[in-house]
Design a protein around this motif. Structure first.
Motif, PDB file in Angstrom:
ATOM      1  N   MET A 130      35.216  67.668  51.209  1.00 17.50           N
ATOM      2  CA  MET A 130      33.961  67.194  50.608  1.00 17.50           C
ATOM      3  C   MET A 130      34.077  67.092  49.088  1.00 17.50           C
ATOM      4  O   MET A 130      33.396  66.289  48.460  1.00 17.50           O
ATOM      5  CB  MET A 130      32.818  68.153  50.959  1.00 17.50           C
ATOM      6  CG  MET A 130      32.434  68.180  52.424  1.00 17.50           C
ATOM      7  SD  MET A 130      31.516  66.734  52.964  1.00 17.50           S
ATOM      8  CE  MET A 130      29.955  67.014  52.187  1.00 17.50           C
ATOM      9  N   GLY A 131      34.946  67.885  48.508  1.00 11.33           N
ATOM     10  CA  GLY A 131      35.118  67.851  47.062  1.00 11.33           C
ATOM     11  C   GLY A 131      35.674  66.546  46.539  1.00 11.33           C
ATOM     12  O   GLY A 131      35.603  66.271  45.337  1.00 11.33           O
ATOM     13  N   ASN A 132      36.230  65.717  47.435  1.00  6.82           N
ATOM     14  CA  ASN A 132      36.767  64.419  47.027  1.00  6.82           C
ATOM     15  C   ASN A 132      35.672  63.379  46.803  1.00  6.82           C
ATOM     16  O   ASN A 132      35.946  62.304  46.269  1.00  6.82           O
ATOM     17  CB  ASN A 132      37.736  63.885  48.089  1.00  6.82           C
ATOM     18  CG  ASN A 132      38.945  64.770  48.267  1.00  6.82           C
ATOM     19  OD1 ASN A 132      39.318  65.516  47.369  1.00  6.82           O
ATOM     20  ND2 ASN A 132      39.561  64.706  49.437  1.00  6.82           N
ATOM     21  N   LEU A 133      34.455  63.701  47.218  1.00 11.96           N
ATOM     22  CA  LEU A 133      33.358  62.737  47.146  1.00 11.96           C
ATOM     23  C   LEU A 133      32.753  62.748  45.746  1.00 11.96           C
ATOM     24  O   LEU A 133      31.656  63.238  45.511  1.00 11.96           O
ATOM     25  CB  LEU A 133      32.307  63.060  48.207  1.00 11.96           C
ATOM     26  CG  LEU A 133      32.824  63.125  49.654  1.00 11.96           C
ATOM     27  CD1 LEU A 133      31.704  63.465  50.617  1.00 11.96           C
ATOM     28  CD2 LEU A 133      33.492  61.810  50.045  1.00 11.96           C
ATOM     29  N   SER A 134      33.465  62.165  44.828  1.00 13.86           N
ATOM     30  CA  SER A 134      33.094  62.236  43.411  1.00 13.86           C
ATOM     31  C   SER A 134      31.839  61.443  43.071  1.00 13.86           C
ATOM     32  O   SER A 134      31.268  61.618  41.995  1.00 13.86           O
ATOM     33  CB  SER A 134      34.258  61.767  42.532  1.00 13.86           C
ATOM     34  OG  SER A 134      34.643  60.447  42.880  1.00 13.86           O
ATOM     35  N   ASN A 135      31.409  60.561  43.985  1.00 15.26           N
ATOM     36  CA  ASN A 135      30.195  59.774  43.742  1.00 15.26           C
ATOM     37  C   ASN A 135      28.994  60.256  44.548  1.00 15.26           C
ATOM     38  O   ASN A 135      27.918  59.672  44.464  1.00 15.26           O
ATOM     39  CB  ASN A 135      30.454  58.298  44.055  1.00 15.26           C
ATOM     40  CG  ASN A 135      31.382  57.637  43.045  1.00 15.26           C
ATOM     41  OD1 ASN A 135      31.069  57.555  41.871  1.00 15.26           O
ATOM     42  ND2 ASN A 135      32.538  57.195  43.510  1.00 15.26           N
ATOM     43  N   LEU A 136      29.181  61.328  45.306  1.00 17.16           N
ATOM     44  CA  LEU A 136      28.102  61.832  46.162  1.00 17.16           C
ATOM     45  C   LEU A 136      26.951  62.358  45.316  1.00 17.16           C
ATOM     46  O   LEU A 136      27.141  63.219  44.458  1.00 17.16           O
ATOM     47  CB  LEU A 136      28.636  62.939  47.069  1.00 17.16           C
ATOM     48  CG  LEU A 136      27.703  63.392  48.202  1.00 17.16           C
ATOM     49  CD1 LEU A 136      27.476  62.255  49.197  1.00 17.16           C
ATOM     50  CD2 LEU A 136      28.273  64.611  48.921  1.00 17.16           C
ATOM     51  N   LYS A 137      25.756  61.833  45.590  1.00 14.89           N
ATOM     52  CA  LYS A 137      24.574  62.233  44.827  1.00 14.89           C
ATOM     53  C   LYS A 137      23.605  63.072  45.657  1.00 14.89           C
ATOM     54  O   LYS A 137      22.852  63.879  45.108  1.00 14.89           O
ATOM     55  CB  LYS A 137      23.848  60.999  44.287  1.00 14.89           C
ATOM     56  CG  LYS A 137      24.643  60.223  43.240  1.00 14.89           C
ATOM     57  CD  LYS A 137      23.888  58.975  42.784  1.00 14.89           C
ATOM     58  CE  LYS A 137      24.607  58.288  41.624  1.00 14.89           C
ATOM     59  NZ  LYS A 137      25.945  57.813  42.015  1.00 14.89           N
ATOM     60  N   GLU A 138      23.615  62.884  46.955  1.00 20.64           N
ATOM     61  CA  GLU A 138      22.677  63.611  47.813  1.00 20.64           C
ATOM     62  C   GLU A 138      23.382  64.087  49.078  1.00 20.64           C
ATOM     63  O   GLU A 138      24.026  63.295  49.768  1.00 20.64           O
ATOM     64  CB  GLU A 138      21.486  62.717  48.180  1.00 20.64           C
ATOM     65  CG  GLU A 138      20.481  63.398  49.086  1.00 20.64           C
ATOM     66  CD  GLU A 138      19.286  62.517  49.424  1.00 20.64           C
ATOM     67  OE1 GLU A 138      18.561  62.834  50.389  1.00 20.64           O
ATOM     68  OE2 GLU A 138      19.072  61.503  48.723  1.00 20.64           O
ATOM     69  N   LEU A 139      23.247  65.379  49.362  1.00 19.73           N
ATOM     70  CA  LEU A 139      23.798  65.962  50.579  1.00 19.73           C
ATOM     71  C   LEU A 139      22.716  66.806  51.233  1.00 19.73           C
ATOM     72  O   LEU A 139      22.208  67.754  50.631  1.00 19.73           O
ATOM     73  CB  LEU A 139      25.021  66.828  50.273  1.00 19.73           C
ATOM     74  CG  LEU A 139      25.612  67.595  51.468  1.00 19.73           C
ATOM     75  CD1 LEU A 139      26.117  66.640  52.537  1.00 19.73           C
ATOM     76  CD2 LEU A 139      26.736  68.522  51.013  1.00 19.73           C
ATOM     77  N   ASP A 140      22.366  66.453  52.452  1.00 18.43           N
ATOM     78  CA  ASP A 140      21.345  67.192  53.193  1.00 18.43           C
ATOM     79  C   ASP A 140      21.938  67.659  54.512  1.00 18.43           C
ATOM     80  O   ASP A 140      22.193  66.857  55.404  1.00 18.43           O
ATOM     81  CB  ASP A 140      20.130  66.295  53.441  1.00 18.43           C
ATOM     82  CG  ASP A 140      18.995  67.033  54.158  1.00 18.43           C
ATOM     83  OD1 ASP A 140      19.199  68.182  54.589  1.00 18.43           O
ATOM     84  OD2 ASP A 140      17.901  66.443  54.287  1.00 18.43           O
ATOM     85  N   VAL A 141      22.180  68.957  54.612  1.00 12.04           N
ATOM     86  CA  VAL A 141      22.691  69.547  55.855  1.00 12.04           C
ATOM     87  C   VAL A 141      21.805  70.718  56.277  1.00 12.04           C
ATOM     88  O   VAL A 141      22.270  71.708  56.841  1.00 12.04           O
ATOM     89  CB  VAL A 141      24.173  69.989  55.721  1.00 12.04           C
ATOM     90  CG1 VAL A 141      25.092  68.791  55.717  1.00 12.04           C
ATOM     91  CG2 VAL A 141      24.389  70.830  54.475  1.00 12.04           C
ATOM     92  N   GLY A 142      20.509  70.596  55.990  1.00 13.88           N
ATOM     93  CA  GLY A 142      19.558  71.605  56.427  1.00 13.88           C
ATOM     94  C   GLY A 142      19.383  71.583  57.937  1.00 13.88           C
ATOM     95  O   GLY A 142      19.757  70.622  58.615  1.00 13.88           O
ATOM     96  N   PHE A 143      18.825  72.671  58.485  1.00 12.30           N
ATOM     97  CA  PHE A 143      18.575  72.779  59.919  1.00 12.30           C
ATOM     98  C   PHE A 143      19.860  72.589  60.719  1.00 12.30           C
ATOM     99  O   PHE A 143      19.931  71.766  61.636  1.00 12.30           O
ATOM    100  CB  PHE A 143      17.526  71.763  60.372  1.00 12.30           C
ATOM    101  CG  PHE A 143      16.132  72.062  59.878  1.00 12.30           C
ATOM    102  CD1 PHE A 143      15.303  72.941  60.561  1.00 12.30           C
ATOM    103  CD2 PHE A 143      15.665  71.465  58.720  1.00 12.30           C
ATOM    104  CE1 PHE A 143      14.019  73.211  60.099  1.00 12.30           C
ATOM    105  CE2 PHE A 143      14.392  71.727  58.252  1.00 12.30           C
ATOM    106  CZ  PHE A 143      13.563  72.603  58.940  1.00 12.30           C
ATOM    107  N   ASN A 144      20.908  73.324  60.359  1.00  8.60           N
ATOM    108  CA  ASN A 144      22.155  73.336  61.099  1.00  8.60           C
ATOM    109  C   ASN A 144      22.540  74.786  61.402  1.00  8.60           C
ATOM    110  O   ASN A 144      21.659  75.662  61.459  1.00  8.60           O
ATOM    111  CB  ASN A 144      23.253  72.613  60.303  1.00  8.60           C
ATOM    112  CG  ASN A 144      23.228  71.111  60.511  1.00  8.60           C
ATOM    113  OD1 ASN A 144      23.658  70.604  61.526  1.00  8.60           O
ATOM    114  ND2 ASN A 144      22.690  70.384  59.519  1.00  8.60           N
ATOM    115  N   GLU A 145      23.815  75.039  61.581  1.00  6.83           N
ATOM    116  CA  GLU A 145      24.298  76.397  61.858  1.00  6.83           C
ATOM    117  C   GLU A 145      25.395  76.767  60.870  1.00  6.83           C
ATOM    118  O   GLU A 145      26.361  77.448  61.208  1.00  6.83           O
ATOM    119  CB  GLU A 145      24.807  76.475  63.299  1.00  6.83           C
ATOM    120  CG  GLU A 145      23.738  76.151  64.344  1.00  6.83           C
ATOM    121  CD  GLU A 145      24.299  76.080  65.756  1.00  6.83           C
ATOM    122  OE1 GLU A 145      25.429  76.557  65.970  1.00  6.83           O
ATOM    123  OE2 GLU A 145      23.597  75.548  66.639  1.00  6.83           O
TER     124      GLU A 145
END
Length: 232
Positions: A130-145
């Motif tokens: 995931m650290g390679n995603l240098s342009n990532l602005k929004e990450l939503d991983v709520g409601f998981n495990e």
């Protein structure tokens, strides 16, 4: 081509002949698969497969190298094909409301990706890539495990919104290097078991919204958090 909200249960193989197609909307049908010929749609830029009955996507999805927006939320997906990493133009990937247990390491190849949402799944961990995603602005991983957040995520330094709230595996800590995310404006850690914010948290100078309700914070105390930015 807009075919949404019908009762389609399959697509003809001939759909792969629409090689100039740019947008395809198939949401709210009864599809459980797409033909292998789908991989011929190499000019496709927007694809909406949401609200269907997909349990998997074909490997040929990786042939869609012009794809910028892929919406597959509200299906029965348990995994993504590794070939998703070949969709090198992808900007938006929405996977919410599925049964996905893990994201493939190939996600890290999507270097143009700006928005990744995967809330309400069964994800236990995030890929170290995931650290390679240098342009990532929004990450939503709520409601998981999710049990832990890899420290490599802190290399995704364009992140502005990070939502890891309401995980059902008692997430207990943020990465010590969370302060590297200097562009972060919104952070949701609510309803987890995080008691201490890392020292580097103080470097998040652009943080404007922090959701930490139902989280047993001790450092800083919940009372301090409620006072907001004025205490800084």
């Amino acid at each position: 081509l807009d075919l949404h909200s019908n009762q389609l249960i399959n697509l003809p193989d001939g759909i792969g002949e629409l090689v100039n197609l740019l947008e395809l909307d198939l949401h709210a049908n009864r599809l459980s698969s797409i033909p292998a010929s789908f991989g011929n749609l190499k000019n496709l830029m927007n694809l909406d497969l949401s609200s269907n009955n997909f349990t998997h996507l074909p490997d040929t999805i990786g042939n869609l190298t012009s794809l910028k927006r892929l919406i597959v939320e509200t299906n029965e997906l348990e995994e993504l094909p590794y070939t998703i990493g070949n969709c090198s133009s992808l900007l938006v990937l929405r996977l919410d409301f599925n049964r996905i247990k893990a994201l493939p390491e190939a996600i890290g190849k999507l270097e143009c990706l700006e928005i990744l949402t995967a809330h309400y799944n069964r994800i236990k961990g995030l890929p170290t890539t995931m650290g390679n995603l240098s342009n990532l602005k929004e990450l939503d991983v709520g409601f998981n495990e999710i049990e832990s957040i890899p420290k490599t995520l802190c290399f995704a330094i364009s992140l502005r919104k990070l939502k890891v709230g309401k995980n059902f595996a008692d997430l207990r800590a943020l990465p010590r290097s969370i302060g590297n995310l200097e562009m972060l404006e919104e952070l949701d850690i609510s309803d987890n078991q995080i008691r201490v914010l890392p020292d580097s948290f103080r470097f998040l100078s652009k943080l404007r919204v922090l959701h930490a309700d139902e989280t047993p914070l001790e450092v800083p105390s919940r009372e301090v958090i409620k006072l907001g930015a004025k205490v800084c």
